[in-house]
Structure formats: structure tokens, C-alpha cells
Design an enzyme around this catalytic site. Structure first.
Site, short mmCIF file in Angstrom:
data_model
loop_
_atom_site.label_atom_id
_atom_site.label_comp_id
_atom_site.label_asym_id
_atom_site.label_seq_id
_atom_site.Cartn_x
_atom_site.Cartn_y
_atom_site.Cartn_z
N GLY A 131 0.92 -1.20 0.01
CA GLY A 131 0.22 0.06 0.11
C GLY A 131 0.88 1.33 -0.01
O GLY A 131 1.84 1.16 0.16
N VAL A 167 4.43 0.88 1.66
CA VAL A 167 4.50 -0.29 2.40
C VAL A 167 4.62 -1.45 1.59
O VAL A 167 3.73 -1.55 0.77
CB VAL A 167 3.48 -0.56 3.57
CG1 VAL A 167 3.91 -1.73 4.45
CG2 VAL A 167 3.32 0.83 4.50
N LYS A 226 8.07 -0.28 5.84
CA LYS A 226 7.56 0.89 5.50
C LYS A 226 8.61 2.24 5.07
O LYS A 226 9.46 2.39 6.04
CB LYS A 226 6.60 1.52 6.76
CG LYS A 226 6.04 2.60 6.54
CD LYS A 226 5.11 3.02 7.77
CE LYS A 226 4.21 4.23 7.42
NZ LYS A 226 3.38 4.70 8.54
N GLY A 232 0.44 5.59 1.00
CA GLY A 232 -0.46 6.88 1.23
C GLY A 232 0.43 8.16 1.56
O GLY A 232 1.77 8.24 0.95
N ALA A 233 -0.12 8.99 2.33
CA ALA A 233 0.30 10.24 2.48
C ALA A 233 1.79 10.28 3.08
O ALA A 233 2.82 11.08 2.72
CB ALA A 233 -0.46 11.25 3.18
N TYR A 234 2.11 9.46 4.01
CA TYR A 234 3.35 9.38 4.58
C TYR A 234 4.22 8.18 4.34
O TYR A 234 5.49 8.13 4.91
CB TYR A 234 3.14 9.37 6.10
CG TYR A 234 2.31 10.72 6.68
CD1 TYR A 234 2.81 11.76 6.59
CD2 TYR A 234 0.95 10.52 6.96
CE1 TYR A 234 2.16 13.06 7.15
CE2 TYR A 234 0.29 11.59 7.53
CZ TYR A 234 0.78 12.81 7.42
OH TYR A 234 0.08 14.03 7.82
N GLY A 235 3.92 7.54 3.28
CA GLY A 235 4.89 6.33 3.12
C GLY A 235 4.45 5.37 2.08
O GLY A 235 3.25 5.29 1.66
N ASP A 288 -7.11 7.53 14.84
CA ASP A 288 -7.28 7.18 13.58
C ASP A 288 -7.49 5.89 13.57
O ASP A 288 -7.39 5.21 12.63
CB ASP A 288 -5.98 7.75 12.73
CG ASP A 288 -6.54 7.48 11.21
OD1 ASP A 288 -7.58 7.86 10.68
OD2 ASP A 288 -5.59 7.48 10.56
#
Length: 453
Positions: free
Chosen positions: A59, A66, A81, A61-64, A179
Site C-alpha cells: 500500500g 509499505v 514501510k 499513502g500520504a506518509y509512505g 485514527d
């Protein structure tokens, strides 16, 4: 397999998950613009030690990003990650630092373990990207809910029990996850659960009163008209807790209404929403009907309608406004509940909504049993003080036949992050804290990991 206390788990999920993405392992999440084109494996060139053999993209996303990898030294699959350009955004950098620091201090079966931290070039003073090597899960709840399989009540209860047990542990450690949502709940084929993605988590054991930006909600004018102008900023305090946390569908009312001093009850609300969604995995619920309990389209004032972003009265009349979606099910809060809100503008805004009783959780979730609905009613109360705790939820009759208190861990002490006592850090200060944290984590693991192996 049997659990710690000897009570048998339901039959493994392996058979039910066999048709899910080639046997249950989480696969690449589709997100436009964030993943490389098919056949182009940019991640295969990550500067990792030779012991890690990257296998597939899980996957992004905004921060990294994986990836799944094989740790050849340990003979186990891991999640790696990659967090690039860490210091391009110092706020985001501090979130990464919190995630590393928090995960390194937690020790519970329901939290993924950090196995390794890789700094390319072994240069903590000048690095720009970081690799976290962590425990991996077979799948996540979001992926399961999007798969055309049905679960037995026993499966759903075991997964929910694991989620509550993990949440109880976090709260005893003074951690608010902030979250919680289905994609952040990993599930293995034996029903084991792990809560992941601590990018927005905070250690709050020693926090002071948070700052909330005033004027974001409506206020009542001199003649009773609802307006949207600023009402002035509060006196500055030593520490801030952002309100723009939790994904909209799982965001507690006090977060929506920008309340000061919110508590771990925000996580209880989120887990209640997740469990409600999980009941849709039971026989009788159609795949096309699965989805969030409260699927709002806007959430004033943090995620407002773009056409009229500052108009509270307009949002209170919107059928897809998050609070309206909540009130359609639970009903509008009583005057006593409204009085519990610590902001006058929030009270005024709530009174803009049309009063209603709501359809009720049983009608909204016809496949859920009476005990499930009763517990959800305790978790999804408008007032955070009225919500049950994770400990209370674990003691509910719903879980009486599977609960094993001896398997539920309690944190030995509250997690405290010394660097969080300072609100604003320069890039160099953050680098220094990162370097110290990485050294501490790796020292605790009794090893040193470098990009050169």
C-alpha cells in the site's frame, strides 16, 4: 487454535479468506496517483540490507509506502514501510517521530512489533528517508469487508474482542490512537488482531490543555441569528492537540465540534463504528450494503462543503452532513447533553439541527443481535462522559463466552515523549531527536542495522 485461557477460537479464517487476494495476504491498495504503474517496481531498488528481499507492494499513502518482504536472516515475512523526504514537512516529520517512539515503547500482541529501523548510509544526522521493518498481518478489516465472504458470529466476536483488548492496552499506556478505522486493523487467519498505523497517535499521559481554534463554528449574534464570524482566539497555552484527526466516518462528535480536552472516548466511538460495520459481515447482509455506519459527505467545520465552507446553518440542513447522518440513526442530543459541550458556539451549532429521535441502531443494523446493539448503544453515545470505556466494553455480556481477562495486557507505565513537551522544533532539532530515538530503539533491539547490511 486455543487462546491463552483455553477457550477455543472459532475455526481459522484461512478457508474463508482463501479466495481473497491469493490467500489472504494484503495486496496493493489502489490509490490514484500514488502507486507506480504495473510492471514498474520502483520499490525493488530501495536501499535495504541484503537480508530483506522485497516481494510485493502492500500500500501507499500520504506518509509512505509499505512493501511485503522476506527477512532471510529470521525466516519470516515482514512489512517494510518507507518514509521518504521526511523533513520536507516538519509537522509530518514529527508525526513519524511519534509513531517510531510510541511503537518502540509498546509491547502487546495487538500492536505490530518494530523489528528494525534502517537509515540509508547509517547517517542519522543527515538522512532524508527512513525504513521501518515491522510485523506483518494477513489482511485488514477494510479488505475483508470488501470481499464477498460471510463470517459467523463467533468470527466477528473474536476479531472485535481482539480489537477491544488492544485498545484497552493502548489506553492504559496513555495512548490515543486517533485514527482507528477498518484499514488500520490487521487481521490474521487465526482471528488475531493488530492495531496499526500510529501516525496520528499521541501519548497524552502528561499533556496540558490543548489549543482549539475559536471561531470555526457558528455563534449566535445579538438578535439570535446564527453567523459564522470569528469570536476571537483563546489564550495561548503550552501544548496543542489537533482536532483534525480520525477519518470522517469514524470521527467522534467532540472532534467534529472542536471540543477542548478530548479523551480516549474518541477511540471508543471509532471502535463502535468499526464493530457496527463488522456486523455487516454476518449472514443476511448483502455485499453491496456493506459500508460505514455513518457515511457522511461533509463534516463542518473541518471538512466543509466547498461551496459554503463557513456557513454552519447551511451545513446543519445538509442531509449528508456528518452530524445529520449520525442524528438520523442515534437521534439529536438532549438539552443536558448539549450543555456538556464546553464551547458556546458548539452548543449553538447543535441547536441548528432539526430535532429527531433517529431510526435506532437495531433498525440500522438488522443483522446485529440484541447484545451487540446494546453494547453499541453504550459505545456510541453523543457525550464522551456517557460512553463506556474499553474495560467496560470487554466486560459486556456480548463477550462473556470468549473473554479471558488473563490474556488482556495492561501497560506497566504510561508512555511519555519528552520531545512532545516542546511545541515547535526546527529541522535540526528534529534530526537530533530522531537520531537519539533511533539509537535508543536499535540499542533496545541489541543490534545495529545499516543500509549496507
Amino acid at each position: 487454535r486455543p487462546c491463552t485461557g483455553g477457550r477455543a477460537r472459532p475455526a481459522a479464517l484461512a478457508a474463508r479468506m482463501a479466495s481473497h487476494e491469493g490467500g489472504g495476504r494484503r495486496r496493493q491498495r489502489k490509490k490514484t496517483g500514488t502507486l507506480e504503474p504495473a510492471g514498474v517496481h520502483v520499490w525493488s531498488a530501495w536501499p535495504l540490507p541484503q537480508r530483506y528481499e522485497l516481494r510485493s507492494l502492500l500500500g501507499s499513502g500520504a506518509y509512505g509506502t509499505v512493501c511485503e518482504a522476506l527477512d532471510k536472516d529470521k525466516g519470516r515475512m515482514v512489512a517494510v514501510k518507507r518514509i521518504p523526504r521526511i523533513f520536507d514537512d516538519l509537522v509530518a516529520a514529527k508525526r513519524v517521530l511519534r509513531e517510531v517512539a510510541i511503537l518502540s515503547q509498546l509491547d502487546d500482541p495487538h500492536v505490530p512489533k518494530v523489528y528494525d529501523i534502517v537509515v540509508p548510509g547509517d547517517d542519522p544526522a543527515h538522512f532524508s528517508e527512513l525504513f521501518l521493518v515491522m510485523e506483518i498481518g494477513d489482511t485488514d478489516l477494510k479488505a475483508l469487508m470488501q470481499t464477498d465472504i460471510e463470517f459467523t458470529e463467533a468470527h466477528v466476536k473474536w476479531i472485535f474482542y481482539g480489537l477491544l483488548s488492544g485498545l484497552r492496552y493502548l489506553h492504559t499506556a496513555g495512548i490515543y490512537h486517533r485514527d482507528l478505522k477498518p484499514s488500520n486493523v490487521l487481521v490474521n487467519k487465526d482471528c488475531a488482531v493488530k492495531i496499526c498505523d500510529f501516525g496520528l497517535a499521541r501519548a497524552v499521559g502528561d499533556r496540558s490543555r490543548p489549543v482549539t481554534p475559536a471561531g470555526s463554528l457558528t455563534r449566535r449574534g445579538s438578535k439570535g441569528a446564527v453567523v459564522g464570524k470569528d469570536v476571537g482566539m483563546p489564550t495561548s497555552v503550552s501544548r496543542a492537540m489537533t482536532k483534525h484527526v480520525a477519518t470522517r466516518f469514524y470521527r467522534a462528535p467532540e472532534l467534529i465540534l472542536l471540543q477542548d480536552d478530548y479523551t480516549e472516548a474518541i477511540d471508543i466511538w471509532s471502535v463502535g463504528c468499526i464493530y457496527a460495520e463488522m456486523t455487516q459481515l454476518l449472514e443476511g447482509a448483502r455485499l453491496e450494503d456493506r459500508g460505514p455506519l455513518f457515511p457522511g459527505a461533509t463534516c463542518f467545520p473541518l471538512s466543509p462543503d466547498l461551496v459554503r465552507p463557513c456557513d454552519g446553518l447551511y451545513h446543519s440542513q445538509g442531509r449528508r452532513e456528518q452530524l445529520n447522518v449520525i442524528f438520523d440513526v442515534l437521534g439529536t442530543p438532549s438539552d443536558d447533553q448539549v450543555q456538556q459541550l464546553d464551547r458556546e458556539d458548539a452548543q449553538t451549532y447543535i441547536r441548528c439541527f432539526a430535532p429527531r429521535k433517529g431510526m435506532g441502531l437495531q433498525r440500522r443494523l438488522p443483522q446485529a443481535g440484541a447484545d451487540a446493539v446494546d453494547l453499541l448503544q453504550r459505545m456510541l453515545r453523543f457525550g464522551p462522559l456517557d460512553r463506556c470505556s474499553a474495560e467496560d466494553a470487554l466486560g459486556h455480556p456480548l463477550l462473556a463466552d470468549i473473554r479471558d481477562p488473563s490474556s488482556e495486557a495492561t501497560a506497566p507505565e504510561m508512555v511519555e515523549l519528552d520531545f512532545d513537551r516542546k511545541q515547535n522544533h526546527s529541522e535540526q532539532q528534529l534530526r537530533d531527536v530522531f537520531a537519539a530515538e533511533i539509537r535508543s530503539v536499535l540499542s533496545g533491539m541489541s543490534k545495529v542495522s545499516t543500509a549496507g547490511g
